[in-house]
Design an enzyme around this catalytic site. Sequence first.
Site: not given
Ligand code: SAM
Length: 297
Positions: A41, A102, A120, A146, A166
């Site tokens: 994520h 991240s 993403e 993810g 995440d």
């Molecule tokens: C909390 S943020 C991530 C922050 C990042 N890991 C960081 O630490 O900088 C969660 C992200 O997951 C994405 N997202 C939501 N559901 C998802 C999925 N099933 N698979 C991949 N990405 C997803 C959202 O669009 C968002 O950008």
Amino acid sequence: MNYRHAFHAGNFADVLKHLVLAQCLEHLGKKAKPYRVIDTHAGVGVYDLTGDEARRSPEWKEGIGRLLKTTAPAELDDALNPYLDVIRAMNDGDALTAYPGSPEIAARLARQDDRIHLCELHKDDSVTLDRRYARDARVKVQAMDGYRALPGLVPPREKRGLVIIDPPFEHRDEMAFMAQAAKSALERWPTGTFIFWRPLKDLWAQERFDVGLAEWLIADQGLEGEKLLRADMWVRELSEEGPLAGAGVVVVNPPFQLEERLLKLLPWLTDLLAQDDGAGWRLDGCITDDSLMVDEF
Ligand SMILES: C[S@@+](CC[C@H](N)C(=O)[O-])C[C@H]1O[C@@H](n2cnc3c(N)ncnc32)[C@H](O)[C@@H]1O
């Protein structure tokens, strides 16, 4: 999918999560053999703290903002520097305008032969991410769920590395999705380092995730208890309502020394980032039903 991490980038929860991530990557980089980072994520990689979202929701001021304004005791250098060096390298002098997500922390700590796989799901964010790392041959961006991608990504060719999960916790069953993904990935790659981020909001669901994962790993997979660590911090009294007051990570196969470093860091960091008298932290090397928050303080 309404969640936008730009409203929260650099807040207390990011600080703890990214400190742990940077520690794990620094440790992986100590051996010459390449490693792989899988970020399920990923977000957009870099956040503009002068941008509209950060101005409307300046959570970073009470997180990385406070951390950069203070002088930490030298005994915390080992724990803080891998993370703070990344932030310093992205910003000029004392002005803090850019905050690493991240993917950027991974991109800045990874070496030439290391690889980074980013998932993403949000269309615009995956395009932003793809553009940001288009010239970095170490980074692959996948515009995909993810959780669905993960089973096909582990174990990576390098056989060393880290998975960070995440999610945004928009869905009420997110903890269950994460548990399912954790189990299927850990069965395939039991020696990988895994970082699971979760909010301290629905404490019942969070405890069920932590204890359920620990019991499954130890009883069914034969993992030794010391290969598990959880680190949590809350900056206000925890509540299911209102803005997020606490969060943290469960780490499977944490690097040697992470626990020792966090044990020194967490009390100091909690004091620094506390927003009221209800702030606190916990660090468990062994997660059981008994290691409930109230026992810690
Ligand atoms: C909390 S943020 C991530 C922050 C990042 N890991 C960081 O630490 O900088 C969660 C992200 O997951 C994405 N997202 C939501 N559901 C998802 C999925 N099933 N698979 C991949 N990405 C997803 C959202 O669009 C968002 O950008």
